[in-house]
Design an enzyme around this catalytic site. Sequence first.
Site, mmCIF file in Angstrom:
data_model
loop_
_atom_site.group_PDB
_atom_site.id
_atom_site.type_symbol
_atom_site.label_atom_id
_atom_site.label_comp_id
_atom_site.label_asym_id
_atom_site.label_seq_id
_atom_site.Cartn_x
_atom_site.Cartn_y
_atom_site.Cartn_z
ATOM 1 N N PRO A 161 0.936 -1.184 -0.047
ATOM 2 C CA PRO A 161 0.124 0.085 0.129
ATOM 3 C C PRO A 161 0.917 1.435 0.056
ATOM 4 C CG PRO A 161 0.017 -0.933 2.129
ATOM 5 C CD PRO A 161 0.904 -1.804 1.286
ATOM 6 N N THR A 166 6.275 9.673 0.141
ATOM 7 C CA THR A 166 7.069 10.618 0.692
ATOM 8 C C THR A 166 8.086 9.961 1.709
ATOM 9 O OG1 THR A 166 5.534 11.145 2.519
ATOM 10 C CG2 THR A 166 5.576 12.456 0.388
ATOM 11 N N SER A 235 1.968 13.978 1.749
ATOM 12 C CA SER A 235 1.661 12.692 2.321
ATOM 13 C C SER A 235 0.173 12.628 2.630
ATOM 14 C CB SER A 235 2.619 12.658 3.692
ATOM 15 O OG SER A 235 2.231 13.682 4.538
ATOM 16 N N ARG A 244 3.471 6.235 12.269
ATOM 17 C CA ARG A 244 3.171 7.023 13.669
ATOM 18 C C ARG A 244 3.489 8.390 13.308
ATOM 19 N NH1 ARG A 244 1.855 4.154 18.414
ATOM 20 N NH2 ARG A 244 3.015 5.900 19.676
ATOM 21 N N ALA A 245 3.111 9.004 12.434
ATOM 22 C CA ALA A 245 3.604 10.502 11.946
ATOM 23 C C ALA A 245 3.679 11.592 13.290
ATOM 24 C CB ALA A 245 2.865 11.084 10.971
ATOM 25 N N TYR A 503 16.655 16.942 14.852
ATOM 26 C CA TYR A 503 16.976 16.528 13.462
ATOM 27 C C TYR A 503 18.630 16.942 13.199
ATOM 28 C CZ TYR A 503 12.673 16.036 10.732
ATOM 29 O OH TYR A 503 11.593 15.435 10.169
#
Length: 595
Positions: A161, A166, A235, A244-245, A503
């Site tokens: 799927p 992204t 997205s 789990r964004a 990040y």
Amino acid sequence: MDKFEPQKVTSVFPKRRQDMFRWDGWGYKDTKFVCQDGNITFVGNRYSICGQRLDNFRDWVVDMFKIDLSKMNLAAEPPTQFPDPVCNKAFLVGLLEAGIEYSEDGMDRTMRCHGQTLTDVESLRKHKYKRIPDIVVWPNCHDQVVQIVELANEHDVVLIPVGGNTSVSLAATTPTIQDRTIAVVDMTQMNRLMWVSETNLTACFEVGIVGQDIERELGKLGFTLGHEPDSHEFSTLGGWIATRASGMKKNRYGNIEDIVVRVKMVTSKGVLEKQFTAPRVSIGPDFDHVIFGSEGTYGIVTEAVVKIRHVPEVRRYESLVFGDFDTGVHFLREVAEQQLQPPSMRLIDNIQFKCGVLLDPAARWYTGFVEGLKHFYLTTVCGFDIDRIVAVTLLFEGDAKSVAHHEQEVYAIAKKYGAIKGGEHNGKKGYMLTFVVAYIRDFAWDMNIVGESFETSIAWDKCISLCANVKACIRRECERRGIKYFAVSSRVTQSYDAGCCVYFYLLFKHLDIPEDSLKLFMEIEEIAREEILACGGTLSHHHGVGKLRSKWYPECVSPVGVGLYKAVKKELDPKNIFAAGNLVREEHQPKEDKP
């Protein structure tokens, strides 16, 4: 207004993605950085910096990486030849009989064989695909997904799927399975708004809907979902659930697991779904949380009930400038300790601060600062070192009175740490540039610069040491490999009571052979990930595991955790139809029981 008939949404994703989106990188075809006669411009009309010359940014990049803009990498040509599909005629006949649309077109398959890692992009540009799907299937409703899964089980077809493709973890990259037909199930045409309840502040969507489409449709009704990941434009709701964004405004609206109330997923054994919609229950383990982060390995999510909010009366941006990164972290920590986090609060280090300033189309030094603020004011009056200063970008939302009060409380804390206001312009620009970062990454590759990011989450007491240690590790590895021109940077993007998301960004000038540069980057990133884990950081905060980080998954969840994952996998998907190869490496996936 409570509930109504399902409303079809015009998807930002056409079935022929190649007509609107780049085949070899991020974003829209009509939007990109270009270099002509030594001048850099961001063409298009979708973002605030479009159509402007970026001379300061050009000069900074040339000086930092010692590149020659006359020797840009040539644009890659789209492929014209494609691997022959592994055909499963019985499966295709079943799709035809069920009235389910599909395509075996080579470009349709190529557009859905990858995510957005540098490895994906380089494979596309060099036409070096390890594997592409054999067929693209477009279901138009939940019942068609059920039929597709039944056909796949009957004919031993692999189902992958996908939403907006992204992923930056190789999760969407086609697995290297050679002896089975691989069908990509493109969910983007399943994007209906099924119903809305104003009383309960909930809505139900088919999960192929894209983030920007969700906000547009809810906005027409005076509502917002509030979930804005960096990939928000492309997205999908299903992709957010599968990984789990987390979004930029999670402080107000929550992470995806806080937003979603109920999930419907089609598995090989049938449909997994709660039989109720309620704010909370105590009836054993919550099986929705088996679905969150499953990365396409358990089944296909088709619908989700989500929490919605009224569109805020006021949306206000601001920025704060601090003397150094550590001070900025201490400020974030105190704001979190007092539970005063605004919807978005992001700390960027000195390199990103300068980059953001130089991307200002106005080409003025530190545009938008308080009236009359100049380089002299920063360095002399405030005592800031121009090569150490950092910025925090802020977004406040709510009614006018509560926003004003919230701002006062946050600015009072900022004052304790010696911050000065950077102005609304810089706050808004910093927020919006998030959507441009991936375009910069692709353009950097054209300029012979390797650039990519990776993230983690960490407890507050380890944040500063993590950033220092990982940066030092990356610098050491670059120097050991003879990389002369590089930059390593960090930012804190989300904050919690107990910790934050960090990040890291690494950029360096290409070696003579771009493929060797990519190999070097992957080696350095792997060593940096080991350092992150050694410093107490997590494998991922919101990007997920995919195939890229699967080697560390057992270490992070324990052997018992891997066993539990595999037991659920075997129960829901005994024939390994959903063989995406994510989380647990393919050789460890359960196989069909033989009689």
